[in-house]
Design an enzyme around this catalytic site. Structure first.
Site, PDB file in Angstrom:
ATOM      1  N   HIS A  58       0.839  -1.197   0.000  1.00 52.59           N
ATOM      2  CA  HIS A  58       0.000   0.000   0.000  1.00 52.59           C
ATOM      3  C   HIS A  58       0.873   1.246   0.000  1.00 52.59           C
TER       4      HIS A  58
ATOM      5  N   ASP B  68       8.185  22.510 -25.324  1.00 52.58           N
ATOM      6  CA  ASP B  68       8.041  21.160 -24.782  1.00 52.58           C
ATOM      7  C   ASP B  68       9.025  21.031 -23.627  1.00 52.58           C
TER       8      ASP B  68
ATOM      9  N   TRP C  68       7.228  -0.397   4.306  1.00 53.03           N
ATOM     10  CA  TRP C  68       7.796   0.301   3.152  1.00 53.03           C
ATOM     11  C   TRP C  68       9.208   0.766   3.453  1.00 53.03           C
TER      12      TRP C  68
ATOM     13  N   SER D  30      13.616   6.088 -12.958  1.00 52.48           N
ATOM     14  CA  SER D  30      12.549   6.899 -13.546  1.00 52.48           C
ATOM     15  C   SER D  30      12.487   8.282 -12.899  1.00 52.48           C
ATOM     16  N   SER D  31      12.528   8.315 -11.565  1.00 52.12           N
ATOM     17  CA  SER D  31      12.420   9.604 -10.877  1.00 52.12           C
ATOM     18  C   SER D  31      13.598  10.502 -11.195  1.00 52.12           C
TER      19      SER D  31
ATOM     20  N   HIS E  24      13.377  11.195   4.570  1.00 55.76           N
ATOM     21  CA  HIS E  24      12.775  12.452   4.988  1.00 55.76           C
ATOM     22  C   HIS E  24      12.662  13.453   3.841  1.00 55.76           C
TER      23      HIS E  24
ATOM     24  N   GLU F   6      12.256  12.728   0.961  1.00 57.18           N
ATOM     25  CA  GLU F   6      11.179  12.153   0.154  1.00 57.18           C
ATOM     26  C   GLU F   6       9.814  12.687   0.582  1.00 57.18           C
TER      27      GLU F   6
ATOM     28  N   TYR G 123       9.105  15.487   1.723  1.00 57.73           N
ATOM     29  CA  TYR G 123       8.927  16.839   1.189  1.00 57.73           C
ATOM     30  C   TYR G 123       8.803  16.811  -0.321  1.00 57.73           C
TER      31      TYR G 123
ATOM     32  N   SER H   9      -0.467  27.521  -3.965  1.00 60.83           N
ATOM     33  CA  SER H   9      -0.086  28.914  -4.190  1.00 60.83           C
ATOM     34  C   SER H   9      -0.560  29.419  -5.545  1.00 60.83           C
TER      35      SER H   9
ATOM     36  N   HIS I  54      14.860  11.994  13.019  1.00 60.08           N
ATOM     37  CA  HIS I  54      13.673  12.080  13.879  1.00 60.08           C
ATOM     38  C   HIS I  54      12.762  10.859  13.694  1.00 60.08           C
ATOM     39  N   HIS I  55      13.042  10.046  12.681  1.00 59.35           N
ATOM     40  CA  HIS I  55      12.303   8.789  12.547  1.00 59.35           C
ATOM     41  C   HIS I  55      12.918   7.701  13.410  1.00 59.35           C
TER      42      HIS I  55
ATOM     43  N   THR J  93       7.596  26.564   7.107  1.00 62.91           N
ATOM     44  CA  THR J  93       6.277  26.052   6.730  1.00 62.91           C
ATOM     45  C   THR J  93       5.195  26.992   7.232  1.00 62.91           C
TER      46      THR J  93
ATOM     47  N   LYS K 280       4.614  29.868   4.993  1.00 60.90           N
ATOM     48  CA  LYS K 280       3.751  29.536   3.867  1.00 60.90           C
ATOM     49  C   LYS K 280       2.282  29.607   4.267  1.00 60.90           C
TER      50      LYS K 280
ATOM     51  N   ARG L  77       1.370   0.613  15.368  1.00 67.93           N
ATOM     52  CA  ARG L  77       1.029   0.490  13.961  1.00 67.93           C
ATOM     53  C   ARG L  77       1.491  -0.863  13.442  1.00 67.93           C
TER      54      ARG L  77
HETATM   55  C1  HEA Z   1       0.572   8.992  -0.370  1.00 68.30           C
HETATM   56  C2  HEA Z   1       0.533   8.039   0.418  1.00 68.30           C
HETATM   57  C3  HEA Z   1      -0.663   7.392   1.046  1.00 68.30           C
HETATM   58  C4  HEA Z   1      -2.006   7.458   0.757  1.00 68.30           C
HETATM   59  C5  HEA Z   1      -2.690   8.263  -0.324  1.00 68.30           C
HETATM   60  C6  HEA Z   1      -2.665   6.606   1.701  1.00 68.30           C
HETATM   61  C7  HEA Z   1      -4.059   6.401   1.740  1.00 68.30           C
HETATM   62  C8  HEA Z   1      -4.703   5.613   2.679  1.00 68.30           C
HETATM   63  N1  HEA Z   1      -4.117   4.897   3.697  1.00 68.30           N
HETATM   64 FE1  HEA Z   1      -2.116   4.698   4.006  1.00 68.30          FE
HETATM   65  N2  HEA Z   1      -0.114   4.523   4.359  1.00 68.30           N
HETATM   66  C9  HEA Z   1       0.884   5.228   3.730  1.00 68.30           C
HETATM   67  C10 HEA Z   1       0.709   6.144   2.709  1.00 68.30           C
HETATM   68  C11 HEA Z   1      -0.514   6.486   2.147  1.00 68.30           C
HETATM   69  N3  HEA Z   1      -1.741   6.021   2.545  1.00 68.30           N
HETATM   70  C12 HEA Z   1       2.166   4.874   4.279  1.00 68.30           C
HETATM   71  C13 HEA Z   1       3.516   5.458   3.857  1.00 68.30           C
HETATM   72  C14 HEA Z   1       1.919   3.923   5.269  1.00 68.30           C
HETATM   73  C15 HEA Z   1       2.953   3.244   6.173  1.00 68.30           C
HETATM   74  C16 HEA Z   1       3.245   1.877   5.683  1.00 68.30           C
HETATM   75  C17 HEA Z   1       4.140   1.121   6.586  1.00 68.30           C
HETATM   76  O1  HEA Z   1       3.887   1.070   7.800  1.00 68.30           O
HETATM   77  O2  HEA Z   1       5.124   0.561   6.079  1.00 68.30           O
HETATM   78  C18 HEA Z   1       0.472   3.739   5.312  1.00 68.30           C
HETATM   79  C19 HEA Z   1      -0.181   2.903   6.198  1.00 68.30           C
HETATM   80  C20 HEA Z   1      -1.558   2.864   6.373  1.00 68.30           C
HETATM   81  C21 HEA Z   1      -2.216   2.249   7.480  1.00 68.30           C
HETATM   82  C22 HEA Z   1      -1.525   1.593   8.653  1.00 68.30           C
HETATM   83  C23 HEA Z   1      -1.288   0.172   8.375  1.00 68.30           C
HETATM   84  C24 HEA Z   1      -0.511  -0.481   9.440  1.00 68.30           C
HETATM   85  O3  HEA Z   1       0.198   0.185  10.211  1.00 68.30           O
HETATM   86  O4  HEA Z   1      -0.616  -1.725   9.511  1.00 68.30           O
HETATM   87  C25 HEA Z   1      -3.577   2.403   7.287  1.00 68.30           C
HETATM   88  C26 HEA Z   1      -4.621   1.920   8.207  1.00 68.30           C
HETATM   89  O5  HEA Z   1      -5.647   2.408   8.290  1.00 68.30           O
HETATM   90  C27 HEA Z   1      -3.744   3.134   6.062  1.00 68.30           C
HETATM   91  C28 HEA Z   1      -4.965   3.499   5.511  1.00 68.30           C
HETATM   92  C29 HEA Z   1      -5.113   4.296   4.389  1.00 68.30           C
HETATM   93  C30 HEA Z   1      -6.398   4.606   3.804  1.00 68.30           C
HETATM   94  C31 HEA Z   1      -7.731   4.102   4.280  1.00 68.30           C
HETATM   95  C32 HEA Z   1      -6.141   5.429   2.723  1.00 68.30           C
HETATM   96  C33 HEA Z   1      -7.168   6.044   1.800  1.00 68.30           C
HETATM   97  O6  HEA Z   1      -6.942   7.396   1.670  1.00 68.30           O
HETATM   98  C34 HEA Z   1      -7.165   5.365   0.454  1.00 68.30           C
HETATM   99  C35 HEA Z   1      -8.379   5.784  -0.337  1.00 68.30           C
HETATM  100  C36 HEA Z   1      -8.385   5.297  -1.752  1.00 68.30           C
HETATM  101  C37 HEA Z   1      -9.112   4.267  -2.204  1.00 68.30           C
HETATM  102  C38 HEA Z   1      -9.904   3.432  -1.291  1.00 68.30           C
HETATM  103  C39 HEA Z   1      -9.064   3.866  -3.646  1.00 68.30           C
HETATM  104  C40 HEA Z   1     -10.278   4.214  -4.444  1.00 68.30           C
HETATM  105  C41 HEA Z   1     -11.434   3.284  -4.377  1.00 68.30           C
HETATM  106  C42 HEA Z   1     -11.520   2.029  -4.853  1.00 68.30           C
HETATM  107  C43 HEA Z   1     -10.371   1.225  -5.372  1.00 68.30           C
HETATM  108  C44 HEA Z   1     -12.790   1.322  -4.868  1.00 68.30           C
HETATM  109  C45 HEA Z   1     -12.917   0.274  -3.842  1.00 68.30           C
HETATM  110  C46 HEA Z   1     -13.457   0.894  -2.617  1.00 68.30           C
HETATM  111  C47 HEA Z   1     -14.116   0.261  -1.670  1.00 68.30           C
HETATM  112  C48 HEA Z   1     -14.291  -1.228  -1.674  1.00 68.30           C
HETATM  113  C49 HEA Z   1     -14.704   1.022  -0.525  1.00 68.30           C
HETATM  114  N4  HEA Z   1      -2.502   3.406   5.535  1.00 68.30           N
HETATM  115  C1  HEA Z   2       4.012  14.865   2.940  1.00 68.63           C
HETATM  116  C2  HEA Z   2       4.586  14.255   3.854  1.00 68.63           C
HETATM  117  C3  HEA Z   2       5.034  14.767   5.183  1.00 68.63           C
HETATM  118  C4  HEA Z   2       5.190  16.064   5.663  1.00 68.63           C
HETATM  119  C5  HEA Z   2       4.972  17.354   4.947  1.00 68.63           C
HETATM  120  C6  HEA Z   2       5.635  15.915   7.022  1.00 68.63           C
HETATM  121  C7  HEA Z   2       5.919  17.016   7.831  1.00 68.63           C
HETATM  122  C8  HEA Z   2       6.488  16.914   9.098  1.00 68.63           C
HETATM  123  N1  HEA Z   2       6.751  15.754   9.786  1.00 68.63           N
HETATM  124 FE1  HEA Z   2       6.301  13.876   9.152  1.00 68.63          FE
HETATM  125  N2  HEA Z   2       6.109  11.987   8.442  1.00 68.63           N
HETATM  126  C9  HEA Z   2       5.682  11.641   7.189  1.00 68.63           C
HETATM  127  C10 HEA Z   2       5.312  12.501   6.176  1.00 68.63           C
HETATM  128  C11 HEA Z   2       5.362  13.878   6.275  1.00 68.63           C
HETATM  129  N3  HEA Z   2       5.719  14.600   7.376  1.00 68.63           N
HETATM  130  C12 HEA Z   2       5.649  10.214   7.035  1.00 68.63           C
HETATM  131  C13 HEA Z   2       5.235   9.431   5.794  1.00 68.63           C
HETATM  132  C14 HEA Z   2       6.071   9.689   8.249  1.00 68.63           C
HETATM  133  C15 HEA Z   2       6.174   8.241   8.693  1.00 68.63           C
HETATM  134  C16 HEA Z   2       7.104   7.400   7.948  1.00 68.63           C
HETATM  135  C17 HEA Z   2       7.067   5.985   8.467  1.00 68.63           C
HETATM  136  O1  HEA Z   2       7.568   5.753   9.579  1.00 68.63           O
HETATM  137  O2  HEA Z   2       6.507   5.111   7.769  1.00 68.63           O
HETATM  138  C18 HEA Z   2       6.372  10.838   9.098  1.00 68.63           C
HETATM  139  C19 HEA Z   2       6.872  10.731  10.391  1.00 68.63           C
HETATM  140  C20 HEA Z   2       7.337  11.805  11.127  1.00 68.63           C
HETATM  141  C21 HEA Z   2       8.101  11.664  12.327  1.00 68.63           C
HETATM  142  C22 HEA Z   2       8.569  10.363  12.971  1.00 68.63           C
HETATM  143  C23 HEA Z   2       7.567   9.842  13.895  1.00 68.63           C
HETATM  144  C24 HEA Z   2       7.918   8.528  14.437  1.00 68.63           C
HETATM  145  O3  HEA Z   2       8.020   7.564  13.669  1.00 68.63           O
HETATM  146  O4  HEA Z   2       8.104   8.456  15.649  1.00 68.63           O
HETATM  147  C25 HEA Z   2       8.351  12.950  12.784  1.00 68.63           C
HETATM  148  C26 HEA Z   2       9.127  13.273  13.998  1.00 68.63           C
HETATM  149  O5  HEA Z   2       9.661  14.289  14.150  1.00 68.63           O
HETATM  150  C27 HEA Z   2       7.737  13.859  11.829  1.00 68.63           C
HETATM  151  C28 HEA Z   2       7.797  15.244  11.923  1.00 68.63           C
HETATM  152  C29 HEA Z   2       7.334  16.106  10.939  1.00 68.63           C
HETATM  153  C30 HEA Z   2       7.449  17.562  11.043  1.00 68.63           C
HETATM  154  C31 HEA Z   2       8.011  18.351  12.182  1.00 68.63           C
HETATM  155  C32 HEA Z   2       6.918  18.055   9.870  1.00 68.63           C
HETATM  156  C33 HEA Z   2       6.852  19.514   9.492  1.00 68.63           C
HETATM  157  O6  HEA Z   2       7.263  19.707   8.161  1.00 68.63           O
HETATM  158  C34 HEA Z   2       5.487  20.096   9.675  1.00 68.63           C
HETATM  159  C35 HEA Z   2       5.514  21.605   9.617  1.00 68.63           C
HETATM  160  C36 HEA Z   2       4.171  22.242   9.606  1.00 68.63           C
HETATM  161  C37 HEA Z   2       3.556  22.855  10.629  1.00 68.63           C
HETATM  162  C38 HEA Z   2       4.151  22.885  11.986  1.00 68.63           C
HETATM  163  C39 HEA Z   2       2.193  23.455  10.471  1.00 68.63           C
HETATM  164  C40 HEA Z   2       2.144  24.858   9.953  1.00 68.63           C
HETATM  165  C41 HEA Z   2       2.944  25.832  10.733  1.00 68.63           C
HETATM  166  C42 HEA Z   2       2.445  26.907  11.379  1.00 68.63           C
HETATM  167  C43 HEA Z   2       1.007  27.242  11.327  1.00 68.63           C
HETATM  168  C44 HEA Z   2       3.438  27.784  12.023  1.00 68.63           C
HETATM  169  C45 HEA Z   2       3.428  27.902  13.472  1.00 68.63           C
HETATM  170  C46 HEA Z   2       3.555  26.611  14.182  1.00 68.63           C
HETATM  171  C47 HEA Z   2       4.258  26.407  15.297  1.00 68.63           C
HETATM  172  C48 HEA Z   2       5.340  27.293  15.788  1.00 68.63           C
HETATM  173  C49 HEA Z   2       3.929  25.214  16.134  1.00 68.63           C
HETATM  174  N4  HEA Z   2       7.137  13.127  10.850  1.00 68.63           N
HETATM  175 CU   LIG Z   3      10.643  12.886   8.483  1.00 69.40          CU
END
Ligand code: HEA
Ligand code: HEA
Ligand SMILES: [Cu+2]
Ligand code: CUA
Lengths: 524, 375, 286
Positions: free
Chosen positions: A76, A105, A141, A168-169, A252, A254, A256, A267, A301-302, A327, A330, A449
């Protein structure tokens, strides 16, 4: 403006049918391919999420075995990140960057074709692992060793599909950079570029700097498994945690990579519907650059719980907290752009506003996670899951959907159905909060999780979350319907499409000619 | 049906209200972070509340401004858009103010972190080892050593029996610690990475194979505290709970004495010769708790992942090979070395069991002394 | 088949990318099959490799033809330069991952394994002591010896450094349109490159046969062979590219002010050289 050669007249000189799509070097065709691919992957990854939510609906094992559950979680995430969100942004880059900067292009059209046509193969390889002995990858993942080494026959296929995605990327990113630095129309200075172009430029640097590191990391996994190396094996002097450092050095930035272009999209959309120029354009650019820079020095921080030295924990905590500052700039700028504008609320604007609010909620929980002493409690619980779905789903995915509504009329020449668009927005927004908000509570109450079954105390919120999940999933079928209906036909869209829209792309006809700007436009 | 639904909806509403209201009462509903029973967990809780409140405060301001704008500055009200798009002063302000807020939060966080990482002057050290999928505990100072695995029956997991209150959070042998003593854990793992986490103790640490990590806690209240493995460790990651029983000084001493007695009894048991029935009965128990997770209760394994032991080459081959495989495992596969996880008696029993169960009727019997000799 | 758009050359449809994708996929699936011990592995690998080669010939051939027929203006040329530059940067980052592994092992993991502080060596590794080079507390792969810096590696350093000089001379010659020196300097560069490779192979044989230093020699062997191995692979690719450039020069390709391919290869060669300097310092000397 440039002469309006009509769309249809142009097609005759190109190969038709399937081969047109296989061989195309046109940025719009390739953009369309990316769009369709990304949509397909979103459905596949979403279907896997539905399996996850179905199994978690109640305590106990109902539908799938634990090993398969873990495969679902792993696949997923990989599919959503590398198959759905990243290609969606590349779709937008292809469609928009040449139009926005006044280029004919992309700079390297053949390579552009290759970046796309690697992806279907990469994901075919990844998905084929579902049918292999030992099952699909199930180590998350993040692919942490030593666990990932226990993957069955799928193991080398996992590694190679990641390599292909990386190739590809990287090619896509190189193309974006070259296009932006080399193909701008005369007068289109860097500080006149639309923010979407800026955010993509910066993202492309992130991609080029980090994807090769991921490739290196998974290569080490491969050699550890098959060629006796000891990178991640303590007995040989290596360290499993070393993989985590290398992975998150990629991982990390990634995340962003998955959000900066979303910032760019928002924007573009907000000024259009507020009928007011973007507030603080240059600070937006600098903020994006600062976020990109900081993203390289926060990776651990992860890994607060892996037992790093105290100084390391402190450094990564401070650096991570700092990201809130740019952030925040923004977010404040978006709000100021709305302030004293004359707003209307068409679907793209609704998605943009939804983005600002829900992304910020996700950002707040991110900031909470950044506090190392409390992350010891949050880490690897559903609180983290809630955090990243707020930034990924209501952040990245919502921005992509907003962008689709915003530019689809330009691309197809047809207006989408506004009523259905609004319905899609409201259903999505409500269900997605039912889906992910309760996961905060689950995490705080202590639900880890990546588990297929849980203690009875977590039952209530999981049920609510699953219901929200099914509703959100079904709602996305509506999105698919709207997109295809708009492609096939609909009310004719004007060239400017939106009353408040500014920028070169809106000076072209809708749909735009096959080659966007055959003669470079003048930019004042 | 309707009633339960309404109730759920109410709980959810209450949950949201509670989180935003940020009352400590929320803890009792299982919505918020636990306050826990250690100084660390309380510190984590306080920091959690502090940053939650700060975020909510900022959220109210930002979203408030936005909603005012959305309501008042809309075209349908006939407003003319103003065209301002820059103000260096406010931009500097909203860079500096969040920065200062963050500094304000970093200070208490730093203090807490320093305290949490200070493992010096511990009263008691326990080595914790993560195995797929159970925990091993070795009391470094007094030699007590045992394995702690999930006690929830399979029937409950597969929905064939009613689930207990502590479904999935019960173990056969909990970790026992004295209250008001600084307990230091030395955490490691045997196969893959696990993480040791009990929310009420306020700390989580990864168990890394080949390395030792440290953490400490001081429980202030006698009681039973439950947690789970918190790092994905394979298929039964969701099924390796942790239970900690904190006892008063006197009770703790009593427990220690009991354990020493049991250890002696075990030693004696390992000396004597066991009968076939004894071995088979004990072996079945060991098999189900230690081996069935992979090789399945019926010995048929999982094709492609875990080999069948029913009619297997090793289980029906020479005895010595069988014993040595179970003792030393198979490096590089999920098959772990059980030499340190199981006693001679248990190993003898489980090997005997495997060689005679499911129609593997080899008739062989393995005595604890055979295992001892093979070690 | 060309279409000029404000001068910028936008090619029409092309089959090479899809051929490339099929080739790469066949190759990688073949390797995966091979690693899993399946039968089809070798055949697929060979087929995939052949397809990739075919694609490279075809694709580069097309580009060369287009270039020689003057379809590329300065702007296209700039696109290629930027593209090559960032491609090389991505390669730098790939090596960074392996250098990172080396530094991490030397600065953190090995000292921790031998460290008394939380007791890793006392509890798990029988008092293992941290030294470098090491094959870890498990003595993985058995005792081994390392390769000294001042034998073949030093010679190799000289070879690569001189090849940088020769390729630069070739470039100067090209800019002055002196064709014979151009070809000769390129020839010298290619010879130096292949000599480097030959010595590297000898060094590997020595390591495997006499020093018991292998990929399996714990973390030292892993970092040593992966770093030098990937570097050697890049030298191979670079030397082949130089050969192609030399052959093209002999056919009269390139003009004094239009020779992106030459420069791209030269940059690549310099990059390979710089990586080697890093290796020489961090792997061999320190
Ligand atoms: C961009 C990234 C992205 C997106 C879009 C989503 C979208 C969703 N994610 Fe995902 N998710 C991750 C990135 C993302 N996730 C990541 C990085 C993890 C961590 C993995 C890891 O631990 O290694 C994670 C893990 C994760 C978990 C935790 C699993 C675990 O820890 O065991 C769960 C549980 O609820 C979850 C739920 C969902 C749901 C319900 C959506 C929904 O938003 C999805 C909605 C979309 C659809 C449903 C598709 C459209 C509809 C159909 C195909 C028709 C069929 C529909 C029905 C039968 C109702 N995700
Ligand atoms: C699009 C993806 C995205 C983005 C934008 C962010 C944004 C941020 N993430 Fe997130 N993060 C993930 C995707 C993302 N993260 C994913 C996928 C994981 C889990 C991966 C995995 O384990 O599978 C993760 C996990 C993750 C962890 C690890 C947690 C753990 O495993 O224990 C942490 C810890 O520091 C963290 C921190 C942050 C912070 C500080 C930001 C900051 O950039 C957020 C900044 C924004 C704001 C704060 C809000 C707006 C600000 C204001 C309004 C200003 C004023 C605010 C204050 C002064 C408070 N993230
Ligand atoms: Cu991070
Ligand atoms: Cu052990 Cu998860």
């Amino acid at each position: 403006m440039s002469t309006a050669t009509t769309h249809d007249a142009h097609h005759e000189e190109h190969p038709s049918g399937l081969m047109r799509w296989v061989t195309t070097t046109n940025h719009k065709d390739i953009g369309t391919l990316y769009l369709l691919f990304s949509l397909l992957m979103f459905l596949v990854g979403g279907a896997m999420a539905m399996v996850i939510r179905a199994e978690l609906f109640e305590p106990g094992l109902q539908f799938v075995e634990p090993q398969f559950f873990n495969s679902m979680t792993t696949m997923h995430a990989l599919i959503m990140i590398f198959g759905a969100v990243m290609p969606a942004f590349v779709c937008l880059a292809n469609w928009l960057i040449p139009m926005m900067i006044g280029a004919p292009d992309m700079a390297l059209p053949r390579m552009n074709n290759w970046s796309f046509w690697i992806l279907p193969f990469a994901f075919a390889i990844l998905l084929s692992t579902l049918f292999m002995e030992g099952g699909a990858p199930a180590g998350g993942w993040t692919m942490y060793p030593p666990l990932v080494m226990q993957t069955g026959n799928a193991f080398p296929f996992l590694i190679f599909s990641v390599h292909l995605m990386g190739i590809s990327s990287i090619m896509g990113a190189i193309n974006v950079i070259v296009t932006i630095v080399n193909m701008r129309a005369p007068g289109m200075t860097m500080m006149k570029m639309p923010l979407f172009v800026w955010t993509w430029l910066i993202t492309a640097y992130l991609l080029i700097a980090t994807m090769p590191v991921l490739a290196g990391a998974v290569t080490m996994l491969l050699t550890d498994r098959f060629f006796d190396t000891s990178f991640f094996n303590a007995a040989g002097g290596g360290d499993p945690v070393m993989f985590q450092h290398i992975f998150w050095f990629f991982g990390h930035p990634e995340v962003y990579i998955l959000i900066l272009q979303a910032f760019g999209i928002v924007s573009q959309i907000i000024p259009t519907f507020a009928r007011k120029p973007l507030f603080g354009y240059s600070s937006m650019v600098y903020a994006t650059a600062s976020i990109a820079f900081l993203s390289f020095i926060v990776w651990a921080h992860h890994m607060f719980t892996v037992g790093m030295p105290l100084t390391g924990e402190l450094f990564f905590m401070y650096a991570t907290m700092l990201i809130a500052v740019p952030t925040g700039v923004k977010v404040f700028n978006w709000v100021s752009t709305m302030w004293r504008g004359a707003m209307t609320f068409e679907t793209p604007m609704l998605f943009a506003i939804g983005f600002v609010i829900m992304f910020t909620i996700g950002g707040f929980s991110g900031l909470m996670l950044a506090m190392a002493p409390v992350d010891f409690q949050y880490h690897d619980t559903y609180f983290v899951v809630a955090h990243f779905h707020y930034v990924l789903v209501t952040g990245a995915v919502f921005a992509i959907m907003g962008a689709t509504y915003y530019w689809l009329p330009k691309w197809t020449g047809h207006m989408y159905n506004e009523k259905l668009g609004k319905l899609h927005f409201w259903l999505s927004t409500i269900s997605v909060n039912v889906l992910f908000f309760p996961q905060h509570f689950l995490g705080l109450a202590g639900m880890p999780r990546r588990i297929p079954d849980y203690s009875v105390q977590f039952a209530g919120f999981n049920e609510i979350s699953s219901i929200g999940g099914f509703a959100f999933g079904l709602t996305q079928l509506l999105f698919v319907y709207i997109v295809f209906k708009t492609i096939k036909g609909g009310e004719k869209a004007t060239d400017q499409v939106w009353e408040g829209a500014h920028g070169l792309e809106w000076t072209l006809p809708s749909p735009p000619p096959y080659h966007s700007f055959s003669t470079a436009p003048e930019v004042k | 049906m309707l009633v339960t639904k309404t109730k759920r909806a109410l709980t959810a509403a209450a949950g949201i209200a509670a989180l935003f209201g940020a009352t400590s009462a929320a803890a009792e509903y299982g919505l918020n972070l636990t306050t826990g029973v250690t100084p660390i967990s309380r510190e984590a809780y306080d920091l959690h509340m502090l940053i939650l409140e700060v975020c909510i405060g900022i959220g109210v301001v930002v979203f408030g401004a936005m909603f005012i704008s959305i309501i008042k500055h809309r075209k349908s009200r006939g407003v003319q858009p103003s065209q301002f798009h820059e103000s260096t002063t406010v931009e500097i302000l909203w860079t500096i103010i969040p920065f200062l807020i963050l500094v304000g939060m970093a200070i208490p966080a730093t203090k807490a972190l320093v305290a949490m990482e200070d493992t010096s002057n511990a009263d008691l050290s326990i080595k914790v080892t993560g195995y797929q999928w159970r925990w091993g505990y070795d009391y470094v100072d007094n030699g007590i050593s045992f394995i702690s695995s999930l006690a929830t029956p399979k029937d409950q997991i597969y929905n064939k029996a009613k689930k207990d209150e502590h479904y999935l959070l019960e173990v056969d042998k909990p970790l026992v610690v004295p209250v008001n003593k600084k307990v230091r854990l030395l955490i490691t793992a045997n196969d893959v990475i696990h993480a040791w986490w009990v929310p009420a103790l306020g700390m989580k640490k990864d168990a890394i194979p080949g390395y030792i990590n440290e953490m400490w806690f001081k429980v202030e209240k006698a009681g039973t505290y439950r947690g789970q493995c918190a790092e994905l460790c394979g298929k039964d990651h969701g099924f390796m709970p942790i239970v900690v029983v904190a006892k008063d000084e006197a009770d703790y001493e009593k427990w220690v004495a009991e354990q020493k007695g049991e250890a002696k009894a075990d030693e004696q048991a390992a000396q004597r010769t066991w009968s076939r029935d004894e071995l088979m009965a004990r072996g079945e128990k060991v098999y189900n708790s230690s081996c069935a997770a992979c090789h399945q209760a019926n010995g048929e394994g999982v094709p492609g992942a875990f080999p069948a032991l029913k009619g297997g080459a090793v289980t029906t081959g020479p005895v010595a090979g069988h014993i040595s495989l179970v003792l030393n495992g198979k490096p590089g596969t999920a098959m772990a070395a059980f030499a340190n996880q199981l006693s001679d008696v248990e190993l003898a029993a489980v090997v005997t069991y495997e060689r005679n169960a499911w129609g593997n009727d080899t008739g062989d019997m393995v005595q604890p002394s055979d295992v001892k000799a093979a070690r | 088949m060309s279409e000029a758009h404000g001068g910028y050359y936008v090619p029409h449809g092309t089959y090479w990318p899809i051929v490339g994708s099929i080739g790469l996929t066949t190759l990688l699936v073949g390797v995966a099959n091979f690693l899993n011990g399946w039968n089809a592995g070798e055949a697929l690998m060979v087929a995939g490799f052949a397809i990739v080669l075919f694609m490279m010939f075809g694709w580069f051939g097309t580009v060369i033809r287009e270039s020689e027929s003057g379809m590329y203006d300065d702007q296209v040329d700039r696109s290629f330069r930027w593209g090559m530059g960032w491609f090389i940067f991505s390669e730098v980052m790939f090596f960074a991952a392996f250098f990172g592994a080396l530094f991490y092992a030397r600065i953190y993991s090995v000292p921790w394994l031998g460290g008394a502080d939380p007791g890793t060596n006392e509890f798990l590794w029988n008092g293992f002591e941290a030294v470098w080079p090491t094959n870890g507390p498990g003595d993985v792969g058995g005792k081994f010896e390392t390769i000294g810096a001042w034998g073949i590696p030093a010679i190799n350093t000289l070879l690569l450094l001189s090849s940088c000089v020769t390729v630069t001379f070739a470039h100067w010659a090209l800019k002055k349109n002196q064709r014979t020196p151009l070809v000769l300097w390129l020839l010298a560069t290619v010879v130096l490159g292949f000599t480097f490779l030959g010595l590297q192979i000898m060094e590997y044989m020595h390591a495997y046969h006499e020093l018991n230093l292998t990929l399996g020699s714990g973390i030292y062997g892993s970092t040593f062979f992966m770093l030098t191995g990937f570097h050697g692979f890049h030298v191979t690719v670079g030397a082949i590219m130089l050969t192609v450039i030399m052959l093209r020069s002999m056919k009269g390709h390139f003009t004094p002010d239009h020779h992106f391919a030459f420069e791209g290869v030269a940059w690549y060669w310099h990059f390979v050289d710089v990586v080697w300097l890093g290796l020489f310092i961090f792997v061999y000397i320190l």
